[in-house]
Design a protein around this motif. Structure first.
Motif, short mmCIF file in Angstrom:
data_model
loop_
_atom_site.label_atom_id
_atom_site.label_comp_id
_atom_site.label_asym_id
_atom_site.label_seq_id
_atom_site.Cartn_x
_atom_site.Cartn_y
_atom_site.Cartn_z
N TYR A 158 -16.41 64.69 -38.66
CA TYR A 158 -16.38 63.57 -39.59
C TYR A 158 -16.41 62.23 -38.85
O TYR A 158 -17.15 61.32 -39.23
N ARG A 159 -15.58 62.10 -37.81
CA ARG A 159 -15.55 60.84 -37.04
C ARG A 159 -16.91 60.51 -36.45
O ARG A 159 -17.34 59.36 -36.46
N ARG A 160 -17.59 61.50 -35.88
CA ARG A 160 -18.91 61.26 -35.27
C ARG A 160 -19.89 60.73 -36.31
O ARG A 160 -20.64 59.80 -36.05
N ILE A 161 -19.90 61.34 -37.47
CA ILE A 161 -20.82 60.89 -38.53
C ILE A 161 -20.39 59.53 -39.06
O ILE A 161 -21.21 58.62 -39.19
N ALA A 162 -19.12 59.36 -39.36
CA ALA A 162 -18.62 58.11 -39.95
C ALA A 162 -18.87 56.91 -39.05
O ALA A 162 -19.32 55.86 -39.52
N ARG A 163 -18.60 57.05 -37.78
CA ARG A 163 -18.76 55.92 -36.86
C ARG A 163 -20.21 55.56 -36.59
O ARG A 163 -20.51 54.46 -36.15
N ASN A 164 -21.12 56.47 -36.86
CA ASN A 164 -22.54 56.23 -36.61
C ASN A 164 -23.37 56.22 -37.89
O ASN A 164 -24.60 56.27 -37.82
N ARG A 165 -22.73 56.14 -39.02
CA ARG A 165 -23.45 56.30 -40.30
C ARG A 165 -24.51 55.24 -40.55
O ARG A 165 -25.56 55.54 -41.07
N TYR A 166 -24.25 53.99 -40.18
CA TYR A 166 -25.25 52.95 -40.40
C TYR A 166 -26.46 53.16 -39.50
O TYR A 166 -27.61 53.00 -39.94
N ALA A 167 -26.22 53.54 -38.25
CA ALA A 167 -27.33 53.79 -37.33
C ALA A 167 -28.14 55.01 -37.76
O ALA A 167 -29.37 55.02 -37.65
N LEU A 168 -27.45 56.03 -38.24
CA LEU A 168 -28.13 57.27 -38.62
C LEU A 168 -28.81 57.20 -39.99
O LEU A 168 -29.90 57.72 -40.18
N PHE A 169 -28.13 56.56 -40.96
CA PHE A 169 -28.61 56.60 -42.34
C PHE A 169 -28.95 55.25 -42.92
O PHE A 169 -29.58 55.18 -43.97
N GLY A 170 -28.51 54.16 -42.28
CA GLY A 170 -28.81 52.83 -42.77
C GLY A 170 -27.78 52.30 -43.75
O GLY A 170 -26.74 52.92 -43.99
N ARG A 171 -28.10 51.16 -44.31
CA ARG A 171 -27.22 50.49 -45.28
C ARG A 171 -27.94 50.41 -46.61
O ARG A 171 -29.16 50.32 -46.67
N THR A 172 -27.15 50.38 -47.64
CA THR A 172 -27.67 50.18 -48.99
C THR A 172 -26.52 49.69 -49.84
O THR A 172 -25.36 49.78 -49.44
N ASP A 173 -26.79 49.18 -50.99
CA ASP A 173 -25.75 48.74 -51.91
C ASP A 173 -25.65 49.76 -53.03
O ASP A 173 -26.55 49.87 -53.86
N MET A 174 -24.54 50.52 -53.03
CA MET A 174 -24.34 51.57 -54.02
C MET A 174 -24.46 51.03 -55.44
O MET A 174 -24.91 51.72 -56.34
N CYS A 175 -24.04 49.80 -55.64
CA CYS A 175 -23.97 49.25 -56.99
C CYS A 175 -25.25 48.54 -57.42
O CYS A 175 -25.37 48.14 -58.57
N ALA A 176 -26.20 48.36 -56.51
CA ALA A 176 -27.46 47.69 -56.86
C ALA A 176 -28.33 48.66 -57.66
O ALA A 176 -28.74 49.70 -57.16
N LEU A 177 -28.58 48.32 -58.87
CA LEU A 177 -29.44 49.11 -59.75
C LEU A 177 -29.10 50.60 -59.75
O LEU A 177 -29.96 51.45 -59.52
N PRO A 178 -27.83 50.95 -60.01
CA PRO A 178 -27.49 52.37 -60.05
C PRO A 178 -28.11 53.02 -61.29
O PRO A 178 -28.32 52.37 -62.31
N ASP A 179 -28.40 54.32 -61.16
CA ASP A 179 -28.89 55.03 -62.34
C ASP A 179 -27.74 55.16 -63.34
O ASP A 179 -26.58 54.93 -63.00
N GLN A 180 -28.04 55.52 -64.56
CA GLN A 180 -27.04 55.54 -65.63
C GLN A 180 -25.91 56.52 -65.35
O GLN A 180 -24.76 56.26 -65.68
N ARG A 181 -26.21 57.66 -64.71
CA ARG A 181 -25.16 58.64 -64.42
C ARG A 181 -24.15 58.06 -63.43
O ARG A 181 -22.95 58.25 -63.59
N LEU A 182 -24.63 57.35 -62.42
CA LEU A 182 -23.73 56.75 -61.44
C LEU A 182 -23.01 55.56 -62.06
O LEU A 182 -21.80 55.40 -61.89
N LYS A 183 -23.72 54.75 -62.79
CA LYS A 183 -23.15 53.55 -63.40
C LYS A 183 -21.96 53.91 -64.30
O LYS A 183 -20.96 53.22 -64.33
N ALA A 184 -22.05 55.04 -65.00
CA ALA A 184 -20.98 55.47 -65.90
C ALA A 184 -19.72 55.86 -65.16
O ALA A 184 -18.64 55.90 -65.74
#
Length: 155
Positions: free
Chosen positions: A124-150
């Motif tokens: 978990y630590r290895r993934i968590a500490r490198n998550r932006y480099a591995l997967f990038g950044r995004t805004d969870m709340c920007a234009l969420p689909d209806q299922r997530l928004k709910a």
């Protein structure tokens, strides 16, 4: 990652820093800027057919207060919190439990339970500490689909 402090179930309800929120089902507090966390939130929203889960970005007032209650910090890459029936879990253990609660494809995480806790925490630590480099950044709340928004708790 250190174990979460032992707290009585629903202890956050007595914490004056935490506003009332819908805790009738599991609550996942995760990094709202992390692409991997956003993917996880969308998978929860997609496969949680009973619509029990609530998802709270750690950067919100509620998310920050919940993390602080369990001695976690939103800016710490290892701060991922799952609350089920008033009990808090973190690290890979929290993700495995979330998968079990969601069911379906979420059960794919269950085999990770056989790993000793220190190994789970190391992964978990290895993934968590490198998550932006591995997967990038995004805004969870920007234009969420209806299922997530709910499911979003944005207090």
């Amino acid at each position: 990652m250190a174990q979460l402090p032992e707290r009585a179930p629903y202890s956050y309800r007595d914490d004056p820093e935490i506003a009332d929120f819908d805790d009738s089902g599991p609550v996942a507090v995760m990094d709202g800027d992390c692409a991997l966390c956003s993917f996880g939130a969308r998978m929860i929203a997609r496969f949680d057919h009973a619509a029990r889960f609530r998802i709270c970005p750690g950067q919100t007032e509620l998310g920050t207060a919940l993390l602080a209650h369990y001695d976690l910090k939103p800016e710490d890459p290892e701060s991922w919190l799952l609350i089920i029936d008033g009990r808090a879990y973190s690290s890979l253990d929290a993700m495995i439990r979330a998968g079990a609660e969601v069911g379906g494809i979420g059960h794919a995480l269950r085999p990770l339970r056989i790993l000793p806790r220190p190994v789970q925490d190391w992964i978990y630590r290895r993934i968590a500490r490198n998550r932006y480099a591995l997967f990038g950044r995004t805004d969870m709340c920007a234009l969420p689909d209806q299922r997530l928004k709910a499911r979003l708790l944005l207090k």
